[in-house]
Design an enzyme around this catalytic site. Structure first.
Site, PDB file in Angstrom:
ATOM      1  N   SER A 187       9.261  10.856  -1.203  1.00 15.19           N
ATOM      2  CA  SER A 187       7.943  10.988  -1.841  1.00 15.19           C
ATOM      3  C   SER A 187       7.944  12.027  -2.957  1.00 15.19           C
ATOM      4  O   SER A 187       6.952  12.731  -3.173  1.00 15.19           O
ATOM      5  CB  SER A 187       6.878  11.348  -0.793  1.00 15.19           C
ATOM      6  N   SER A 235       0.003  10.162  -1.284  1.00 16.75           N
ATOM      7  CA  SER A 235       1.222   9.558  -1.830  1.00 16.75           C
ATOM      8  C   SER A 235       1.380   8.070  -1.524  1.00 16.75           C
ATOM      9  O   SER A 235       2.328   7.443  -2.005  1.00 16.75           O
ATOM     10  CB  SER A 235       2.461  10.312  -1.331  1.00 16.75           C
ATOM     11  N   LYS A 279       5.118   3.916   3.495  1.00 21.82           N
ATOM     12  CA  LYS A 279       4.819   5.108   2.686  1.00 21.82           C
ATOM     13  C   LYS A 279       3.876   6.064   3.399  1.00 21.82           C
ATOM     14  O   LYS A 279       2.811   5.677   3.863  1.00 21.82           O
ATOM     15  CB  LYS A 279       4.205   4.682   1.348  1.00 21.82           C
ATOM     16  N   LYS A 297       1.915   5.840  -4.426  1.00 20.74           N
ATOM     17  CA  LYS A 297       3.228   5.531  -4.997  1.00 20.74           C
ATOM     18  C   LYS A 297       3.666   4.082  -4.742  1.00 20.74           C
ATOM     19  O   LYS A 297       4.591   3.591  -5.397  1.00 20.74           O
ATOM     20  CB  LYS A 297       4.279   6.502  -4.452  1.00 20.74           C
TER      21      LYS A 297
END
Length: 444
Positions: free
Chosen positions: A129, A65, A254, A68
């Site tokens: 997320s 993720s 993140k 992202k």
């Protein structure tokens, strides 16, 4: 008796001194001692892009993720360009809903036939997320996730990411998406980025859109009637079992996990005005990715200090001037137009030097600048060179930092009369030299 008391007193003092030293000793991890279990890692100074530590930084691995961050960048860019606003609304497609409803994927659970604002979707993506909201934003901006992936790869090229391939907006493996994998991508493909590429992506996200940190630093968010907690455990969570991971100054960025990627994390923290960016890839657990990050950041904040090594206006000895042709002055002084300030280890100041590179297009065949020369004109570049060992260079895939080399004053062009006199002088000087050479030849 006095001797006995004296010995006891000395022992007490020694114990107290040792205890005090142990308690007040700051964390001081040297690079040679910095052992990380992460398969790949990097630590970067966010102001200069200087790489402070690297372990297999150019190995392309699944980022999960952390992908992202590119989706975040493109959403924020679309807002900045006026293509959408935070208040723009959209509904959830069948594809995005199916991903949201799948308990195997990270998500909150979306509702179809309901309008969501870009703000709601972005916050769910950045804080929790959420995969469904990520796909919805991709479809909103580009019409389909397949077209959005093209934008992701184009932006990767534009930002100069050295090792990357995007196949979807979320970081999931395409194989898990089944028939929903983005059009034009490998059904079995996965996103691939190196730690260096992820750090550079984070560097640009923070630099171009600092507001991203206002959202990534939020500990919790309300969505669909539920309170969801940020997956970044290094923020100041209230839950007692998470407090052990808190890291002072942490405000992003993140997390990520898939079976193929392992546990990953791109973190950033700021202390005393200094911001660092860290990336760890393929760690073994949720806790490990934060523990590894803390070790990286401790090393950066503990071992490095921003130093102004060479001030604005610095001149290299014996290279203070350049010759000028056809000017009212024969030379012009040159210097660097901004200071060289970099994070360095204590005692390494003497390991740095400056080298000049003069732009050859600015010089005539005799190596002279041609008047007129204006104050502040760029003459070339000055490069900061590290002469020690094990230099990791900069996040931009460069080993050195450069600034402009400029003229310190204006040198106007000489008038026609002075130029004529100079030409006459050069003419007769040439004749005289020719005669001397001829006479020398008679007697040789």
């Amino acid at each position: 008796m006095k001797q006995i008391y004296s010995k006891i007193l000395m022992m007490v003092l020694v114990v107290l001194l040792a205890s005090t030293s142990f308690i007040t000793q700051p964390k001081n991890i040297h690079a040679a001692e910095l052992e990380l279990d992460a398969e790949s890692a990097i630590l970067v100074d966010a102001e200069t892009g200087k790489v402070l530590f690297a372990k297999n930084p150019d190995m392309a691995l699944p980022p999960a993720s952390m992908t992202k961050m590119m989706t975040e960048y493109l959403v924020l860019e679309a807002i900045e360009n006026g293509e959408i606003t935070w208040e723009t609304t959209t509904q959830i497609s069948d594809y995005a809903y199916s991903i949201s409803a799948n308990p195997n994927f990270s998500g909150i659970g979306l509702t179809q036939d309901k309008s969501y604002s870009v703000k709601e979707l972005y916050e769910a993506m950045a804080i929790f997320s959420d995969n469904g909201t990520t796909i919805t934003l991709a479809e909103l901006i580009a019409g389909s996730e397949g077209e959005f992936v093209k934008l992701m790869n184009q932006k990767g090229e534009e930002l100069g990411l050295p090792d990357f391939e995007f196949v979807n907006s979320t970081g999931l493996d395409n194989e898990t998406l089944g028939d929903n994998h983005p059009e034009g991508t490998d059904p079995n493909g996965t996103n691939l980025l190196s730690a260096r590429s992820l750090a550079l992506l984070a560097y640009n996200l923070i630099k171009d859109f600092p507001h991203a940190l206002d959202i990534s630093s939020r500990i919790e968010d309300d969505f669909e009637g539920y309170t969801v907690e940020n997956l970044n455990w290094m923020l100041p969570h209230e839950a007692s079992y998470l407090k052990q991971f808190y890291y002072e100054g942490m405000d992003g960025l993140k997390t990520g996990y898939t079976g193929l990627a392992g546990y990953t994390f791109t973190g950033t923290a700021e202390r005393d005005g200094n911001r660092l960016i860290s990336v760890v890839m393929r760690t073994d657990s949720k806790a490990a990715r934060f523990e590894q990050t803390a070790r990286l950041l401790d090393y950066g904040f503990g071992q490095f200090e921003d130093k102004e090594l060479f001030a604005k206006g610095f001149q290299l000895e014996k290279q203070e001037t350049l010759p000028v042709a056809k000017g009212k002055e024969d030379t012009v002084e040159i210097s660097i137009n901004e200071a060289f300030t970099v994070p360095i280890k204590s005692g390494e100041e003497e390991l740095y030097k400056v080298e000049y590179t003069v732009n050859k297009d600015k010089l005539n065949k005799d190596g002279e600048l041609v008047a007129p020369v204006k104050k502040g004109d760029k003459i070339g570049t000055a490069t900061l060179v590290y002469t020690g060992e094990n230099d990791n260079g900069y996040i931009f895939n460069s080993k050195n930092q450069t600034v402009d080399l400029v003229a310190d004053q204006t040198v106007e062009k000489a008038n026609w009369f002075m130029l004529t006199l100079g030409a006459i002088g050069d003419f007769f000087s040439g004749i005289f030299t020719s005669i001397v050479d001829t006479v020398k030849g008679w007697f040789s």
